[in-house]
Design a protein around this motif. Structure first.
Motif, PDB file in Angstrom:
ATOM      1  N   UNK A 129       0.830  -1.202   0.000  1.00  0.00           N
ATOM      2  CA  UNK A 129       0.000   0.000   0.000  1.00  0.00           C
ATOM      3  C   UNK A 129       0.864   1.251   0.000  1.00  0.00           C
ATOM      4  N   UNK A 130       1.943   1.211   0.766  1.00  0.00           N
ATOM      5  CA  UNK A 130       2.882   2.335   0.787  1.00  0.00           C
ATOM      6  C   UNK A 130       3.501   2.544  -0.600  1.00  0.00           C
ATOM      7  N   UNK A 131       3.830   1.440  -1.254  1.00  0.00           N
ATOM      8  CA  UNK A 131       4.429   1.521  -2.582  1.00  0.00           C
ATOM      9  C   UNK A 131       3.437   2.054  -3.608  1.00  0.00           C
ATOM     10  N   UNK A 132       2.172   1.700  -3.434  1.00  0.00           N
ATOM     11  CA  UNK A 132       1.142   2.196  -4.356  1.00  0.00           C
ATOM     12  C   UNK A 132       1.026   3.713  -4.264  1.00  0.00           C
ATOM     13  N   UNK A 133       1.166   4.245  -3.043  1.00  0.00           N
ATOM     14  CA  UNK A 133       1.058   5.700  -2.854  1.00  0.00           C
ATOM     15  C   UNK A 133       2.291   6.426  -3.372  1.00  0.00           C
ATOM     16  N   UNK A 134       3.455   5.794  -3.244  1.00  0.00           N
ATOM     17  CA  UNK A 134       4.704   6.438  -3.672  1.00  0.00           C
ATOM     18  C   UNK A 134       5.566   5.410  -4.387  1.00  0.00           C
ATOM     19  N   UNK A 135       5.269   5.108  -5.656  1.00  0.00           N
ATOM     20  CA  UNK A 135       6.009   4.069  -6.381  1.00  0.00           C
ATOM     21  C   UNK A 135       7.485   4.415  -6.519  1.00  0.00           C
ATOM     22  N   UNK A 136       8.301   3.379  -6.354  1.00  0.00           N
ATOM     23  CA  UNK A 136       9.738   3.490  -6.564  1.00  0.00           C
ATOM     24  C   UNK A 136      10.261   2.102  -6.904  1.00  0.00           C
ATOM     25  N   UNK A 137      11.431   1.993  -7.524  1.00  0.00           N
ATOM     26  CA  UNK A 137      11.954   0.666  -7.856  1.00  0.00           C
ATOM     27  C   UNK A 137      12.192  -0.171  -6.592  1.00  0.00           C
ATOM     28  N   UNK A 138      11.571  -1.331  -6.523  1.00  0.00           N
ATOM     29  CA  UNK A 138      11.669  -2.218  -5.357  1.00  0.00           C
ATOM     30  C   UNK A 138      11.866  -3.653  -5.835  1.00  0.00           C
ATOM     31  N   UNK A 139      12.758  -4.369  -5.156  1.00  0.00           N
ATOM     32  CA  UNK A 139      12.891  -5.813  -5.336  1.00  0.00           C
ATOM     33  C   UNK A 139      12.297  -6.480  -4.113  1.00  0.00           C
ATOM     34  N   UNK A 140      11.292  -7.299  -4.324  1.00  0.00           N
ATOM     35  CA  UNK A 140      10.591  -7.978  -3.228  1.00  0.00           C
ATOM     36  C   UNK A 140      10.930  -9.460  -3.255  1.00  0.00           C
ATOM     37  N   UNK A 141      11.518  -9.952  -2.158  1.00  0.00           N
ATOM     38  CA  UNK A 141      11.858 -11.375  -2.055  1.00  0.00           C
ATOM     39  C   UNK A 141      10.742 -12.142  -1.356  1.00  0.00           C
ATOM     40  N   UNK A 142      10.387 -13.270  -1.952  1.00  0.00           N
ATOM     41  CA  UNK A 142       9.469 -14.230  -1.354  1.00  0.00           C
ATOM     42  C   UNK A 142      10.149 -15.595  -1.352  1.00  0.00           C
ATOM     43  N   UNK A 143       9.805 -16.423  -0.384  1.00  0.00           N
ATOM     44  CA  UNK A 143      10.297 -17.802  -0.340  1.00  0.00           C
ATOM     45  C   UNK A 143       9.083 -18.700  -0.226  1.00  0.00           C
ATOM     46  N   UNK A 144       8.929 -19.616  -1.180  1.00  0.00           N
ATOM     47  CA  UNK A 144       7.699 -20.408  -1.278  1.00  0.00           C
ATOM     48  C   UNK A 144       8.038 -21.886  -1.415  1.00  0.00           C
ATOM     49  N   UNK A 145       7.803 -22.696  -0.368  1.00  0.00           N
ATOM     50  CA  UNK A 145       7.363 -22.291   0.963  1.00  0.00           C
ATOM     51  C   UNK A 145       8.491 -21.620   1.741  1.00  0.00           C
ATOM     52  N   UNK A 146       8.104 -20.933   2.790  1.00  0.00           N
ATOM     53  CA  UNK A 146       9.046 -20.093   3.520  1.00  0.00           C
ATOM     54  C   UNK A 146      10.067 -20.915   4.309  1.00  0.00           C
ATOM     55  N   UNK A 147      11.269 -20.393   4.352  1.00  0.00           N
ATOM     56  CA  UNK A 147      12.298 -20.872   5.267  1.00  0.00           C
ATOM     57  C   UNK A 147      12.487 -19.764   6.310  1.00  0.00           C
ATOM     58  N   UNK A 148      12.212 -20.020   7.587  1.00  0.00           N
ATOM     59  CA  UNK A 148      12.216 -21.302   8.281  1.00  0.00           C
ATOM     60  C   UNK A 148      10.852 -21.888   8.620  1.00  0.00           C
ATOM     61  N   UNK A 149       9.741 -21.228   8.277  1.00  0.00           N
ATOM     62  CA  UNK A 149       8.462 -21.693   8.787  1.00  0.00           C
ATOM     63  C   UNK A 149       7.917 -22.900   8.054  1.00  0.00           C
ATOM     64  N   UNK A 150       8.302 -23.074   6.771  1.00  0.00           N
ATOM     65  CA  UNK A 150       7.743 -24.159   5.975  1.00  0.00           C
ATOM     66  C   UNK A 150       6.320 -23.902   5.526  1.00  0.00           C
ATOM     67  N   UNK A 151       5.879 -22.663   5.579  1.00  0.00           N
ATOM     68  CA  UNK A 151       4.497 -22.334   5.234  1.00  0.00           C
ATOM     69  C   UNK A 151       4.391 -21.715   3.849  1.00  0.00           C
ATOM     70  N   UNK A 152       3.214 -21.912   3.232  1.00  0.00           N
ATOM     71  CA  UNK A 152       2.887 -21.265   1.965  1.00  0.00           C
ATOM     72  C   UNK A 152       2.267 -19.887   2.238  1.00  0.00           C
ATOM     73  N   UNK A 153       2.429 -18.991   1.294  1.00  0.00           N
ATOM     74  CA  UNK A 153       1.626 -17.777   1.305  1.00  0.00           C
ATOM     75  C   UNK A 153       0.181 -18.138   0.995  1.00  0.00           C
ATOM     76  N   UNK A 154      -0.740 -17.375   1.543  1.00  0.00           N
ATOM     77  CA  UNK A 154      -2.160 -17.666   1.347  1.00  0.00           C
ATOM     78  C   UNK A 154      -2.614 -17.232  -0.047  1.00  0.00           C
ATOM     79  N   UNK A 155      -3.710 -17.825  -0.544  1.00  0.00           N
ATOM     80  CA  UNK A 155      -4.263 -17.367  -1.827  1.00  0.00           C
ATOM     81  C   UNK A 155      -4.579 -15.881  -1.822  1.00  0.00           C
ATOM     82  N   UNK A 156      -5.038 -15.362  -0.683  1.00  0.00           N
ATOM     83  CA  UNK A 156      -5.341 -13.933  -0.601  1.00  0.00           C
ATOM     84  C   UNK A 156      -4.080 -13.091  -0.784  1.00  0.00           C
ATOM     85  N   UNK A 157      -2.965 -13.589  -0.270  1.00  0.00           N
ATOM     86  CA  UNK A 157      -1.706 -12.859  -0.418  1.00  0.00           C
ATOM     87  C   UNK A 157      -1.251 -12.857  -1.874  1.00  0.00           C
ATOM     88  N   UNK A 158      -1.392 -13.996  -2.546  1.00  0.00           N
ATOM     89  CA  UNK A 158      -1.022 -14.044  -3.959  1.00  0.00           C
ATOM     90  C   UNK A 158      -1.897 -13.099  -4.779  1.00  0.00           C
TER      91      UNK A 158
END
Length: 378
Positions: A129-158
């Protein structure tokens, strides 16, 4: 700016490890066909510097252009290279998951980039939401499934990420898929994201963990397809930098052999059977820890976060509880057991444990029982 110190599982130069719960490598013996493929690698000659056959093979598996595939010396090297390409293309800010793999932050800080961490999906939403208000070049890292939790991101997050990519022209998403082949009950390729969204992300693959061969540093980056939106077109424009930044022969002959064997039927059949075995071992390991009043969190993988009874289930552990967990970690090393202190992963007082064979579980149970008994007498 000083580089962040990254802690890893596995050998650490300390006491000899007999029972290693600290590394996420598949503990089962490799199938003979994979062992033979590594053994047969031609070490007398350089690999093809363009990796033409390998890229064609992987492109056939992933239904993409071979030119979109960039071999890496494992995900750690890929993370460094992609972060540098981002820096060269004007990115000044990197988003990292926390808890999460420390190399994302370390790679960004080594280049003087600003790092913002998101602790949960609500935190990621706030950044978007912050990025939507003030766009700038951003690299966003995701880990699927996450290390260390072993969890997936939710469908709502995707869905939220997809909407952000539609709206923001300067957001590039990098997806670390090192643990996707280890998902115990996988659907598709073990990733929870819809394919249309995956195609808009940089994807980093490193199957050596799933294949139990972490000493063979081998992986591949898959560039986004050529979608219509500006963000992914910009990301695709990084491909020249990603290719140019790779050292010559980034992948060894053994690494080529591992990646060529990965998708073959015998290796995939073995991996499928291994997941069933690891799932059964996971149930037993969780029950063993629960019998000692440890508590753990759900995970889709054969590794999970767990904590001894003095660490609260919810909220951050107090300093004295963190110190007690660290002392336990050192005591277990005297028994030849190594756990993965999750403090450097963003969960002080907790441990990330990989699922190990029954013999290793019995050794851990005996050591923990002895330690708890001694503490009770103190």
């Amino acid at each position: 700016m000083s580089e962040a110190h990254v802690v890893h599982g596995g050998p650490d130069g300390g006491l000899q490890i007999t029972w290693d719960f600290s590394t996420n490598a598949n503990p089962l013996p490799q199938p003979a066909v994979l062992t033979e493929a590594i053994r047969a690698a031609d070490r007398r000659r350089y690999p093809d510097p363009h990796y033409t056959a390998l890229r064609t093979h992987l492109a056939g598996q992933w239904a993409c252009d071979p030119q979109a595939i960039h071999p890496t010396a494992g995900s750690a090297e890929g993370i460094r290279r992609l972060t540098l390409a981002a820096r060269l293309h004007g990115v000044q800010t990197v988003w990292v998951p926390e808890p999460g793999y420390g190399d994302y932050r370390a790679a960004a800080q080594a280049l003087g980039l600003s790092v913002e961490a998101w602790r949960d999906e609500a935190g990621l939403r706030a950044l978007l939401q912050q990025h939507h208000r003030a766009p700038m070049p951003v690299l966003c890292w995701l880990c699927e499934p996450n290390n260390p939790t072993g969890r997936h991101l939710s469908p709502a997050c995707w869905q939220m990420l997809g909407e952000a990519l539609d709206a923001a022209g300067q957001l590039v998403v990098a997806l670390d898929l090192a643990y996707a082949p280890l998902v115990l009950q996988p659907t598709g390729d073990g990733v929870g994201a819809p394919l249309t969204l995956l195609d808009r992300c940089w994807r980093l693959w490193s199957p050596n963990k799933a294949l139990g061969l972490t000493g063979v540093r081998a992986g591949a980056m898959q560039a986004p397809l050529s979608p219509p939106d500006r963000a992914a077109r910009d990301a695709a424009g990084w491909e020249g930098a990603v290719a140019a930044l790779a050292p010559s022969w980034v992948l060894s002959a053994e690494g080529v052999a591992l990646l060529m064997a990965w998708h073959t039927a015998p290796v995939q059949d073995w991996l499928s059977a291994a997941r069933h075995t690891l799932a059964a071992w996971a149930v037993a390991q969780r029950a063993m820890l629960a019998s000692l009043d440890w508590h753990g969190e759900p995970s889709a993988t054969p590794f999970f976060l767990a904590a001894p009874p003095w660490v609260p289930r919810v909220g951050e552990a107090a300093p004295h509880a963190v110190a007690r967990s660290r002392a336990l970690d050192q005591t277990l090393r005297l028994h030849g057991i190594r756990l993965r202190d999750a403090g450097s992963l963003g969960r002080p007082g907790w441990f990330r444990l990989s699922v190990q064979a029954p013999e290793a579980q019995r050794a851990l149970h005996a050591a923990l029982s002895t330690t708890h008994t001694q503490e009770g007498r103190a």
